[in-house]
Design a protein around this motif. Structure first.
Motif, short mmCIF file in Angstrom:
data_model
loop_
_atom_site.label_atom_id
_atom_site.label_comp_id
_atom_site.label_asym_id
_atom_site.label_seq_id
_atom_site.Cartn_x
_atom_site.Cartn_y
_atom_site.Cartn_z
N UNK A 24 0.69 -1.29 0.05
CA UNK A 24 0.02 -0.14 -0.10
C UNK A 24 1.03 1.26 -0.04
N UNK A 25 0.33 2.29 -0.71
CA UNK A 25 1.22 3.46 -0.66
C UNK A 25 1.39 4.02 0.33
N UNK A 26 2.90 4.26 0.98
CA UNK A 26 3.05 5.08 2.23
C UNK A 26 2.73 4.53 3.51
N UNK A 74 10.16 11.02 -5.15
CA UNK A 74 10.57 10.28 -6.27
C UNK A 74 10.80 8.86 -6.10
N UNK A 75 11.11 8.09 -7.26
CA UNK A 75 11.39 6.58 -6.88
C UNK A 75 12.59 5.99 -7.29
N UNK A 76 12.79 4.92 -6.69
CA UNK A 76 13.78 4.07 -7.30
C UNK A 76 13.29 2.64 -7.94
N UNK A 77 13.89 2.43 -9.00
CA UNK A 77 13.22 1.20 -9.73
C UNK A 77 14.34 0.37 -10.07
N UNK A 78 14.06 -0.91 -10.33
CA UNK A 78 14.90 -1.96 -10.64
C UNK A 78 14.97 -2.15 -12.19
N UNK A 133 5.65 -3.04 -11.96
CA UNK A 133 5.10 -1.98 -11.75
C UNK A 133 5.18 -1.38 -10.35
N UNK A 134 6.02 -2.09 -9.73
CA UNK A 134 6.45 -1.57 -8.37
C UNK A 134 7.67 -0.95 -8.20
N UNK A 165 8.07 0.94 0.22
CA UNK A 165 8.02 0.21 -1.20
C UNK A 165 6.93 0.21 -1.48
N UNK A 166 6.21 0.46 -2.69
CA UNK A 166 5.11 0.79 -3.36
C UNK A 166 4.62 -0.27 -4.19
N UNK A 167 3.29 -0.37 -4.36
CA UNK A 167 2.88 -1.21 -5.44
C UNK A 167 2.65 -0.42 -6.60
#
Length: 363
Positions: A24-26, A74-78, A133-134, A165-167
């Motif tokens: 869940x976000x946040x 902002x976000x980090x992605x794999x 998408x996460x 971590x966010x979905x």
């Protein structure tokens, strides 16, 4: 002087990580956080990564009484090869310092701020979820901490970065949302703090959002605070309209937040030779374009959703249905391209991606 060393204190016991389909976000936060302090006599100092924990702060700390705070998102992605990467983090840090200036908060060294974010993400790399998408949401923020009840800029601050971590924002695909146009309440006016990312702006938006949520509306679209006719933002997103082949977005006027995603969308549209213009646009003009069959698409842009198509706008009890409530071609292309770049699945012709690679995990 800016502290150049980041001390690292790793926790002895790690939390259990949530499953990707339960994010869940946040709501869930990683094992560690970054903190750096500021005092007038020393400047920014004591940069450190420590176990995630509650803050101990004086009840008279000025942030509680006068709202002197700013934040970013902002976000980090794999990437497909498992590398952690960031999307345009320098733009976020530049905006953080613009917000700092508006709120009388001392600026941070942007290069060092990026180093701190990269190092924290490197420490917590195993927290970046792997499902489609996460991502790992990054929340840098600064609060005033001087214990003083008096209306003046604080003389001490904390710069903190936490991770969550966010979905996937769209669990069942990218679907258009319903938006209510707000006529009663005002979020911000030019000359105020609308163009700064500060908590008070979001507190000011809660009442209107709460009022429309029960009627099935995803967010509120704000009009200008003076004439109550010109479109500004949609909730926590910037907004775009495709009218008769041209994409229009409200021009930055001092009360609209300059979104990093907004800037990226404008660059992409220009790259594709799709006409895009920044200008004032009124609800009257938009409603007329809809009646004339010229309103082809509407969508919001922001870090969380990237691109959020708008299928319906409600204004003065009038329902404006956009593209028969379906996602438009431009919105879909923007979403696919932006997320493709963010996750390293598409070419990045703009140099937007910053690799986290090779950041030391200890002092």
């Amino acid at each position: 002087m800016e502290e150049r060393t980041i001390n690292v204190d790793l926790c002895s016991t790690k939390k259990e990580k949530p499953k990707s389909d339960q994010l869940q976000f946040g709501r869930v936060f990683t094992d560690h956080m970054f903190i750096m302090d500021y005092t007038d006599s020393i400047g920014w100092h004591d940069a450190r990564i420590v176990p995630y924990q509650p803050l101990t702060i004086d009840p008279s700390a000025m942030v509680f009484h006068y709202g002197q705070s700013v934040f970013e998102g902002l976000k980090a992605y794999l990437s497909p090869n498992g590398e952690a990467q960031l999307f345009r983090p320098k733009k976020n840090l530049q905006r953080l310092n613009r917000s700092n200036d508006r709120l009388c908060i001392p600026p941070i060294d942007e290069e060092f701020g990026l180093k701190a974010i990269k190092k924290l993400v490197a420490v917590e790399e195993e927290w970046i979820p792997k499902a489609e998408g996460t991502s790992l949401y990054i929340r840098p923020f600064i609060i005033s901490t001087e214990p003083y009840i008096g209306v003046a800029p604080s003389r001490s601050y904390k710069f903190i970065v936490i991770l969550s971590p966010v979905g996937a924002y769209y669990k069942e695909g990218i679907n258009p949302v319903k938006i209510a146009v707000e006529n009663k309440y005002v979020r911000a006016v030019s000359g105020g703090t609308g163009e700064a990312k500060t908590g008070g702006n979001y507190a000011a938006s809660l009442k209107a959002q709460e009022m429309v949520a029960n009627s099935g509306y995803a967010q509120v679209m704000w009009l200008d605070g003076v004439e109550r006719k010109y479109i500004e933002e949609v909730g926590s997103m910037n907004v775009f309209f495709k009218i008769n082949g041209e994409v229009v977005t409200p021009v930055l006027n001092g009360s609209i937040l300059e979104g990093v995603t907004r800037n990226s969308v404008i660059q992409l549209l220009k790259h594709w030779n799709i006409p895009v213009v920044e200008r004032r646009i009124s609800m009257e003009e938009l409603a007329q374009a809809n009646k004339d069959g010229l309103l082809e698409e509407a969508f919001g842009t922001g870090t969380a959703a990237v691109v959020s198509p708008i299928g319906q706008l409600t204004w003065n009890d009038e329902h404006l249905f956009v593209n028969n409530g379906k996602t438009g071609d431009v919105a879909k292309r923007l979403y696919d391209t932006m997320t493709g770049i963010q996750y390293g699945k598409q070419e990045d012709p703009f140099g937007w991606i910053e690799k986290v690679k090779n950041v030391c995990k200890t002092t």
